[in-house]
Design a protein around this motif. Structure first.
Motif, mmCIF file in Angstrom:
data_model
loop_
_atom_site.group_PDB
_atom_site.id
_atom_site.type_symbol
_atom_site.label_atom_id
_atom_site.label_comp_id
_atom_site.label_asym_id
_atom_site.label_seq_id
_atom_site.Cartn_x
_atom_site.Cartn_y
_atom_site.Cartn_z
ATOM 1 N N HIS A 68 0.914 -1.088 -0.362
ATOM 2 C CA HIS A 68 0.382 -0.205 -0.127
ATOM 3 C C HIS A 68 0.597 1.496 -0.033
ATOM 4 N N ALA B 116 -13.397 16.049 9.144
ATOM 5 C CA ALA B 116 -13.542 14.491 9.788
ATOM 6 C C ALA B 116 -15.067 14.805 10.625
ATOM 7 N N PRO B 117 -15.989 13.323 10.370
ATOM 8 C CA PRO B 117 -17.217 13.441 11.749
ATOM 9 C C PRO B 117 -16.750 14.065 12.993
ATOM 10 N N ASN C 30 -18.549 19.351 9.676
ATOM 11 C CA ASN C 30 -17.512 19.162 10.372
ATOM 12 C C ASN C 30 -17.824 19.800 11.203
ATOM 13 N N TYR D 116 -3.797 3.824 0.103
ATOM 14 C CA TYR D 116 -4.014 3.114 -1.238
ATOM 15 C C TYR D 116 -3.271 1.683 -2.293
ATOM 16 N N THR E 232 -4.885 3.778 -7.814
ATOM 17 C CA THR E 232 -5.905 4.154 -8.237
ATOM 18 C C THR E 232 -6.888 4.606 -7.836
ATOM 19 N N GLY F 294 -13.763 14.347 -0.331
ATOM 20 C CA GLY F 294 -12.772 13.689 0.158
ATOM 21 C C GLY F 294 -12.562 14.476 0.352
ATOM 22 N N VAL F 295 -11.045 14.563 1.080
ATOM 23 C CA VAL F 295 -9.874 15.263 1.691
ATOM 24 C C VAL F 295 -8.762 14.781 0.952
ATOM 25 N N SER F 296 -8.194 13.866 1.342
ATOM 26 C CA SER F 296 -7.196 12.998 0.306
ATOM 27 C C SER F 296 -7.566 13.059 -1.189
HETATM 28 P P1 FAD Z 1 -11.934 11.351 3.413
HETATM 29 O O1 FAD Z 1 -12.112 12.622 3.221
HETATM 30 O O2 FAD Z 1 -11.295 10.170 4.803
HETATM 31 O O3 FAD Z 1 -13.582 10.702 3.634
HETATM 32 C C1 FAD Z 1 -13.846 9.617 3.479
HETATM 33 C C2 FAD Z 1 -15.077 9.214 4.146
HETATM 34 O O4 FAD Z 1 -15.707 8.477 5.049
HETATM 35 C C3 FAD Z 1 -16.568 10.139 3.024
HETATM 36 O O5 FAD Z 1 -16.759 9.591 2.425
HETATM 37 C C4 FAD Z 1 -17.326 10.342 4.717
HETATM 38 O O6 FAD Z 1 -18.339 8.328 4.892
HETATM 39 C C5 FAD Z 1 -16.625 9.679 5.511
HETATM 40 N N1 FAD Z 1 -16.501 11.186 6.005
HETATM 41 C C6 FAD Z 1 -15.538 11.950 6.467
HETATM 42 N N2 FAD Z 1 -15.885 13.145 6.749
HETATM 43 C C7 FAD Z 1 -17.169 13.709 7.271
HETATM 44 C C8 FAD Z 1 -17.371 13.871 7.969
HETATM 45 N N3 FAD Z 1 -17.877 15.281 8.124
HETATM 46 N N4 FAD Z 1 -19.106 13.626 8.557
HETATM 47 C C9 FAD Z 1 -18.870 12.308 8.146
HETATM 48 N N5 FAD Z 1 -18.113 11.531 7.511
HETATM 49 C C10 FAD Z 1 -17.305 11.799 6.392
HETATM 50 N N6 FAD Z 1 -9.352 3.632 -2.685
HETATM 51 C C11 FAD Z 1 -8.945 3.867 -3.359
HETATM 52 O O7 FAD Z 1 -9.686 4.558 -4.639
HETATM 53 N N7 FAD Z 1 -8.022 3.184 -4.198
HETATM 54 C C12 FAD Z 1 -7.626 2.427 -3.125
HETATM 55 O O8 FAD Z 1 -6.688 1.242 -4.054
HETATM 56 C C13 FAD Z 1 -7.458 2.158 -2.386
HETATM 57 N N8 FAD Z 1 -6.534 1.083 -1.369
HETATM 58 C C14 FAD Z 1 -7.080 1.494 -0.034
HETATM 59 C C15 FAD Z 1 -6.252 0.340 0.511
HETATM 60 C C16 FAD Z 1 -6.763 0.426 2.513
HETATM 61 C C17 FAD Z 1 -6.174 -0.600 3.124
HETATM 62 C C18 FAD Z 1 -7.676 1.232 2.466
HETATM 63 C C19 FAD Z 1 -7.763 1.077 3.804
HETATM 64 C C20 FAD Z 1 -8.005 1.851 1.888
HETATM 65 C C21 FAD Z 1 -8.451 2.423 0.627
HETATM 66 N N9 FAD Z 1 -8.889 2.825 -0.240
HETATM 67 C C22 FAD Z 1 -8.521 3.585 -1.693
HETATM 68 C C23 FAD Z 1 -9.520 4.122 0.169
HETATM 69 C C24 FAD Z 1 -8.642 5.855 -0.085
HETATM 70 O O9 FAD Z 1 -7.400 4.918 1.780
HETATM 71 C C25 FAD Z 1 -9.451 6.633 1.358
HETATM 72 O O10 FAD Z 1 -10.822 6.195 2.304
HETATM 73 C C26 FAD Z 1 -10.360 7.525 0.334
HETATM 74 O O11 FAD Z 1 -10.114 7.724 -1.453
HETATM 75 C C27 FAD Z 1 -10.962 8.229 0.437
HETATM 76 O O12 FAD Z 1 -9.605 8.885 0.977
HETATM 77 P P2 FAD Z 1 -10.655 10.953 1.018
HETATM 78 O O13 FAD Z 1 -9.390 11.580 1.871
HETATM 79 O O14 FAD Z 1 -10.789 11.712 -0.235
HETATM 80 O O15 FAD Z 1 -12.612 10.807 2.070
#
Ligand code: FAD
Length: 690
Positions: free
Chosen positions: A312, A372-373, A415, A449, A465, A482-484
């Motif tokens: 990862h 985050a939540p 948030n 990821y 990806t 999403g943040v990341s």
């Molecule tokens: P975040 O901001 O972290 O939000 C993610 C989710 O958290 C939201 O959709 C929502 O459901 C919840 N959330 C966040 N904030 C709030 C709030 N204020 N209130 C309520 N709910 C909330 N992703 C891929 O696209 N490709 C991969 O290959 C991949 N591999 C992974 C492998 C592993 C081992 C793991 C653990 C995860 C993987 N993921 C993958 C998922 C990835 O790590 C992220 O979780 C994803 O990209 C979302 O991140 P983000 O920061 O954009 O969203």
């Protein structure tokens, strides 16, 4: 305030901590957070750091210790919350402790008038978290050796237990269950129920809140504690450093630690120390309406990082400027955002979760999970500092009423910044001590990821990806983003020539602290996983990876394709892929064609498009259609892999596989389920799900 003695100690401690960190890293390959533990290190250095928990409790006058086993920070966060509540509501002298910092052979010597709490996450396939491995082996061992001759061994020990798990995984909350069992067997006394939080059902926070109140009641009774009105006491002190400015070289503007601040980041790069990786290439795999999917390659050739196909990549995100602004504004900190501050632990056992001196802006942007939540308990904590009586009442109600909180906050994904804006009707929350936010908001976490490249083909370049996270919600004009993944999208836009990227109106400090990420970089580290191709390339493999679940399988297929190009033979390699439409979100369609050209009959892709015909077809349906062949491959010891959605897909695939085995082999369902379980136990069945 002028630079005082404490400041000097803090600076010295950061240095000391860093030195200790690197020597430790070299000698034992163990990584410790150099900055988070800097103050603890300073205290430890003075007091002579002990691994003896009883000694530690006695010398610091504690009667309640809260051990945590944490991987992503939630268990650690819950442990701190219990410590805080125990102190403010019941006058307990609490301390939080990392399980890996102590020995356990004198748990039997902890007297009856003290209590030990365990907050334990279960990780992956029922494993302890990295920091709890030794404890788990010790307590679960055949006959753990203790210092006294008590009979039963832990007859004096009073304990409390809470577990964090995910019911979509096979070994739900196995850590807390097994530790509880082991402690009972050794004669320890549990106070209250052993709680279990379920991330799979999305109820972790509510499970925790529902568990802790009866637990406190039972504990108060057992220990004869009087409940009192909880008064907030800050854990951290904030000192304004008037003699420094954001330009001063010793001020952290988002650099994760000292070597980054000095401009010479050194490995080992890991969960405590990211590598600032150049982005070699980035593009969108598809882009339909508001759905984006990214392919991004980072170059690790100038680092000592390495990876293996199936590992990862962890991405360290930064918060979007708009949310940073919102948060600072509602706290009344906009004017002061670039002022330099030092943060100090007022409690010898507390740790500052980021390096200082720093600025409010840097803390919020780089170190706090502000999007985050929100935790319901946290809102109750903030109530006394509300800007007026009405908002105070509203915060108290939100904190106390689960359903009300759910309807008002959760369903809209609000948030903390947005909650404060709405509840206070725009009034500033300038009375809240900043310490409350450091305590109440989790540390910004790296996102993982699944690596989608093959280390055989490109050992020095890692690809991922990622689908850009977006959710449309009732009662909100702007979708949740999403943040990341939006940060990654901005990086992609910048790399492809946009000087001021702003995906969906979000902007980022994209060149990083002191422009160190310019040219264009992203902080990452590699986490090694057990999700691996069989070592024998002739073994058949069956891969189930719909959507971005295909990521590691792109790596697997490219690996086997490379082997074929090198003149090796490979076993049958069959991939089940699913998405909405062949013309819309079919990831890497061209690459599968090319793989077919090179690998011939040894490669096959089976597709399921859910929105092309009247009937919704998913990967598990396609799997079922191929029952006979799947069973034959499994009998030839094929490896079976599932990646992607943990909540539904992975479970259904598991069930379909049981059915296939039952029908094809003519064995009862229960027997087939056992066969699948054994496949998992022997690594013939592997999952990479999230
Ligand atoms: P975040 O901001 O972290 O939000 C993610 C989710 O958290 C939201 O959709 C929502 O459901 C919840 N959330 C966040 N904030 C709030 C709030 N204020 N209130 C309520 N709910 C909330 N992703 C891929 O696209 N490709 C991969 O290959 C991949 N591999 C992974 C492998 C592993 C081992 C793991 C653990 C995860 C993987 N993921 C993958 C998922 C990835 O790590 C992220 O979780 C994803 O990209 C979302 O991140 P983000 O920061 O954009 O969203």
């Amino acid at each position: 305030a002028e630079l005082d003695t404490l400041d000097i100690i803090v600076l010295a401690a950061i240095l000391l901590g860093t030195v200790a960190y690197f020597t430790k890293g070299k000698l034992w390959g163990v990584a410790k957070d150099p900055y988070a533990s800097s103050l603890a290190a300073a205290n430890g250095a003075k007091a002579g750091k002990t691994r003896n928990i009883l000694e530690k409790m006695e010398e610091s006058g504690k009667n309640c210790i809260i051990f945590y086993g944490s991987q992503t920070g939630t268990a650690e966060d819950y442990a701190s919350r219990l410590a805080k509540e125990g102190k403010s509501r019941y006058g307990l002298e609490t301390m939080v402790a990392d399980l890996e910092d102590y020995d356990y052979d004198n748990l039997d010597a902890i007297p009856e008038d003290k209590v030990v709490m365990f907050v334990l996450a279960t990780y992956g396939e029922g494993e302890p978290t990295d920091n709890a491995v030794d404890f788990y082996e010790f307590i679960n061992g055949d006959s753990p050796q203790f210092t006294l001759d008590n009979e039963p061994a832990l007859g004096n020990l009073n304990y409390v237990a809470f577990g964090l798990g995910n019911n979509t995984y096979e070994h739900y909350n196995i850590m807390v269950r097994n530790v509880d069992k082991a402690l009972q067997k050794l004669g320890a006394h549990r106070i209250g129920e052993a709680g279990e939080g379920d991330d799979g059902a999305g109820t972790m926070e509510e499970d925790f809140l529902a568990w802790k109140d009866p637990m406190w009641k039972a504990l108060a009774e057992k220990m004869g504690l009087e409940e009192r009105e909880a008064v907030y006491e800050p854990v951290f002190g904030i000192v304004e450093r008037d003699t420094l400015t954001a330009e001063s070289p010793e001020v952290y503007l988002g650099e994760p630690n000292k070597t980054h601040l000095d401009g010479t980041p050194k490995g080992p790069f890991n969960a405590h120390n990211p590598y600032i990786a150049p982005i070699a290439e980035s593009y969108e795999l598809f882009n339909v309406k508001d759905r984006n999917c990214l392919h991004m390659e980072v170059d690790i050739s100038a680092s000592n990082l390495s990876y293996q196909t199936g590992d990862h990549l962890a991405v360290w995100p930064t918060n979007p400027g708009e949310e940073v602004d919102r948060f600072l504004n509602i706290l009344g900190l906009t004017e002061k955002r670039k002022n330099v501050i030092s943060v100090k632990a007022l409690e010898p056992t507390a740790k500052v979760p980021f390096p200082t001196p720093t600025t409010f802006d840097a803390i919020v942007r780089y170190h706090m999970e502000i999007c985050a939540p929100v935790s319901r308990q946290f809102l109750a904590t903030l109530a006394p500092f509300a800007p007026d009586e009405a908002s105070k009442a509203e915060m108290t109600k939100l904190g106390g009423d689960k359903d009300y909180f759910h309807d008002k906050i959760n369903v809209h994904h609000l948030n903390i910044g947005r909650v404060l804006e709405i509840v206070g009707k725009g009034k500033k929350w300038s009375n809240v001590p900043f310490s409350a936010f450091i305590e109440g908001i989790t540390k910004l976490q790296p996102r993982y990821y699944s690596i989608s490249s093959s280390s055989l083909e490109q050992p020095k370049k890692i690809s991922i990806t990622a689908v850009v996270e977006e959710q449309r919600l009732p009662g909100r004009d702007d979708p949740f983003r999403g943040v990341s993944t939006n940060y990654l999208l901005a990086l992609k836009q910048k790399q492809n020539g946009d000087p001021n990227p702003s995906p969906y109106g979000l902007t980022y400090e994209i060149t990083g602290p002191r422009n160190k990420y310019d040219g264009i970089h992203v902080p990452v580290h590699v986490r090694h996983s057990n999700f691996k191709l069989p070592s024998d390339p002739l073994k058949p493999v069956i891969m189930i990876g719909p959507g971005t679940g295909v990521a590691p399988f792109r790596g697997f297929v490219r690996e086997r394709r490379k082997m074929v190009e090198n003149g090796q033979s490979v076993g049958k390699t069959i991939l089940f892929f699913g998405c909405r439409k062949s013309t819309e979100d079919f990831l890497y369609a061209k690459e599968w064609e090319e793989a077919k050209q090179v690998m011939g009959d040894s490669f096959e892709i089976v597709t399921a498009f859910s929105r092309e015909s009247g009937k919704k077809v998913y990967v598990q349906h396609r799997l079922k259609e191929r029952s006979k062949e799947i069973n034959e491959l499994l009998e030839k010891k094929a490896y079976f892999y599932v990646c992607g959605d943990a909540a539904n897909m992975a479970r259904e695939v598991n069930n379909v596989l049981s059915q296939i085995i039952s029908e094809e082999r003519g064995v009862p369902e229960a027997k087939a389920e056992d066969i699948v379980k054994n496949m998992r136990a022997s690594n013939q069945y592997q999952e990479d799900v999230w």
